[in-house]
Design a protein around this motif. Structure first.
Motif, short mmCIF file in Angstrom:
data_model
loop_
_atom_site.label_atom_id
_atom_site.label_comp_id
_atom_site.label_asym_id
_atom_site.label_seq_id
_atom_site.Cartn_x
_atom_site.Cartn_y
_atom_site.Cartn_z
N ILE A 230 41.74 37.73 41.33
CA ILE A 230 41.64 38.99 40.59
C ILE A 230 43.02 39.52 40.23
O ILE A 230 43.24 40.01 39.11
CB ILE A 230 40.84 40.03 41.40
CG1 ILE A 230 39.37 39.64 41.44
CG2 ILE A 230 41.01 41.42 40.80
CD1 ILE A 230 38.51 40.53 42.30
N ASN A 231 43.96 39.44 41.16
CA ASN A 231 45.30 39.94 40.89
C ASN A 231 45.94 39.23 39.70
O ASN A 231 46.57 39.84 38.83
CB ASN A 231 46.18 39.76 42.14
CG ASN A 231 47.50 40.50 42.03
OD1 ASN A 231 47.59 41.56 41.43
ND2 ASN A 231 48.54 39.94 42.62
N SER A 232 45.74 37.92 39.64
CA SER A 232 46.28 37.15 38.53
C SER A 232 45.55 37.47 37.23
O SER A 232 46.18 37.62 36.17
CB SER A 232 46.17 35.65 38.83
OG SER A 232 46.61 34.89 37.72
N TRP A 233 44.23 37.58 37.28
CA TRP A 233 43.47 37.90 36.07
C TRP A 233 43.95 39.23 35.50
O TRP A 233 44.16 39.36 34.29
CB TRP A 233 41.97 37.98 36.37
CG TRP A 233 41.39 36.72 36.90
CD1 TRP A 233 41.87 35.44 36.75
CD2 TRP A 233 40.20 36.59 37.70
NE1 TRP A 233 41.06 34.54 37.40
CE2 TRP A 233 40.02 35.21 38.00
CE3 TRP A 233 39.27 37.50 38.21
CZ2 TRP A 233 38.96 34.74 38.77
CZ3 TRP A 233 38.21 37.04 38.98
CH2 TRP A 233 38.06 35.66 39.24
N LYS A 248 36.70 29.53 38.42
CA LYS A 248 35.72 30.37 39.12
C LYS A 248 34.87 31.11 38.09
O LYS A 248 35.03 32.31 37.86
CB LYS A 248 36.45 31.35 40.04
CG LYS A 248 37.31 30.67 41.11
CD LYS A 248 38.07 31.69 41.94
CE LYS A 248 38.91 31.01 43.02
NZ LYS A 248 39.71 32.00 43.80
N VAL A 249 33.99 30.38 37.48
CA VAL A 249 33.23 30.90 36.35
C VAL A 249 32.38 32.12 36.70
O VAL A 249 32.50 33.18 36.07
CB VAL A 249 32.39 29.78 35.70
CG1 VAL A 249 31.41 30.35 34.68
CG2 VAL A 249 33.32 28.77 35.02
N PRO A 250 31.50 32.05 37.72
CA PRO A 250 30.68 33.24 38.02
C PRO A 250 31.52 34.42 38.47
O PRO A 250 31.23 35.57 38.11
CB PRO A 250 29.75 32.75 39.14
CG PRO A 250 29.80 31.27 39.10
CD PRO A 250 31.16 30.91 38.60
N GLN A 251 32.57 34.15 39.26
CA GLN A 251 33.38 35.24 39.79
C GLN A 251 34.12 35.98 38.67
O GLN A 251 34.15 37.22 38.65
CB GLN A 251 34.39 34.70 40.82
CG GLN A 251 33.74 34.16 42.09
CD GLN A 251 33.45 32.67 42.00
OE1 GLN A 251 33.19 32.13 40.92
NE2 GLN A 251 33.48 32.00 43.15
N LEU A 252 34.72 35.24 37.74
CA LEU A 252 35.41 35.90 36.63
C LEU A 252 34.41 36.61 35.73
O LEU A 252 34.68 37.71 35.24
CB LEU A 252 36.24 34.88 35.83
CG LEU A 252 36.98 35.44 34.61
CD1 LEU A 252 37.91 36.59 35.00
CD2 LEU A 252 37.76 34.34 33.89
N GLY A 253 33.26 36.00 35.53
CA GLY A 253 32.24 36.65 34.72
C GLY A 253 31.82 37.97 35.31
O GLY A 253 31.73 38.99 34.61
N ASP A 254 31.56 38.00 36.63
CA ASP A 254 31.17 39.23 37.30
C ASP A 254 32.27 40.28 37.22
O ASP A 254 32.03 41.46 36.98
CB ASP A 254 30.84 38.97 38.78
CG ASP A 254 29.55 38.21 38.96
OD1 ASP A 254 28.75 38.14 38.00
OD2 ASP A 254 29.33 37.66 40.06
N TYR A 255 33.53 39.83 37.40
CA TYR A 255 34.66 40.76 37.36
C TYR A 255 34.80 41.41 35.99
O TYR A 255 34.96 42.62 35.87
CB TYR A 255 35.95 40.03 37.73
CG TYR A 255 37.19 40.88 37.53
CD1 TYR A 255 37.47 41.93 38.41
CD2 TYR A 255 38.03 40.67 36.45
CE1 TYR A 255 38.57 42.73 38.21
CE2 TYR A 255 39.13 41.49 36.25
CZ TYR A 255 39.40 42.51 37.13
OH TYR A 255 40.49 43.32 36.93
#
Length: 261
Positions: A230-233, A248-255
């Motif tokens: 998350i910090n990098s995104w 991390k497809v689902p994680q980035l999508g959720d974020y």
């Protein structure tokens, strides 16, 4: 004194408002599924998240295009047609020619040529040619070829539905630039940051300059091998990267759908 204080506060608020307005708004349309074929469900997982970009590495073996990370990973049935082209054709048929139900949401398909460039690209064009009406510039799916791309001097001989992945350090003629669909570079070219804490300011400035330069040329930017958290995104979003690179497809999508900005 009161007038000065009011003026000072108003000025600060105006600056904050302008700064907020200048920050790019991100959605899953700005997410890139790196090495998408390694997902449990290639293409489908990123598609369900409405990612704007997916990546497939292809090998030409006996006139067939296989999707894999290395030659040793090639398996029967895991072809470009099976894992990507057929699902894409099914989606576009269902959505009246658009890849997503929203007809203004495109998809970038980044195809990384792992075997000899000209032969692999020729095989790819043969597979795609019958479906060019759904491909940019006519349709909603942009094909961007990376990896073993031909020399830029030969870009103009390829069909207009084939775009190429450029490098920010390369110099292209205006005609060649017209065939560039994306600009990419490795994160390690700019920084050794591991994604924890803040990135060094000097590294951020290098990345920011590159992005600004490419945006001035009208090109979108992807940086691969970034830290994947998350910090990098958030940092990449602040810098204005056009596609957030992730495994991390689902994680980035959720974020991107739920996280406060």
């Amino acid at each position: 004194m009161k007038k000065f204080t009011f003026f000072f506060i108003s000025t600060i608020l105006s600056i904050q408002f302008v700064a907020a307005q200048s920050v790019k708004s991100y959605s899953t349309a700005q997410a890139h599924s790196h090495n998408d074929y390694e997902r449990a469900r290639p293409f489908e997982e990123a598609y369900e998240q409405q990612f704007g970009s997916v990546e497939a590495d292809v090998f030409l073996v006996d006139d067939s295009l296989f999707v894999a990370h290395n030659l040793k990973d090639i398996r029967p049935g895991r072809t470009f047609t099976t894992l990507y082209l057929l699902p894409i054709l099914q989606k576009t048929e269902k959505n009246n020619g658009s890849i997503y139900p929203q007809d203004n949401v495109p998809l970038q398909l980044l195809i990384d040529l792992k075997t000899e460039g000209e032969a692999t690209l020729a095989a790819l064009i043969k597979v795609l040619e019958p479906h060019k009406k759904i491909l940019a510039p006519a349709g909603s799916i942009r094909i961007v070829v990376s990896g073993n791309v031909p020399d830029a001097s030969s870009f103009e001989k390829y069909p207009n539905f084939i775009y190429f992945d450029g490098r920010p350090e390369n110099v292209y003629t205006p005609a060649q630039m017209g065939h560039i669909g994306l600009i990419s570079q490795a994160f390690q070219h700019y920084s050794k940051w591991n994604g924890e804490g803040p990135m060094l300011e000097k590294d951020k400035k290098k990345i920011q300059k590159m992005i600004n330069d490419m945006h001035d040329l009208g090109k979108k930017v992807r940086i691969w091998a970034t830290p994947d958290n998350i910090n990098s995104w958030k940092t990449m979003m602040t810098l204005g990267v056009d596609y957030l690179n992730t495994d991390k497809v689902p994680q980035l999508g959720d974020y991107l759908r739920t996280a406060p900005r």
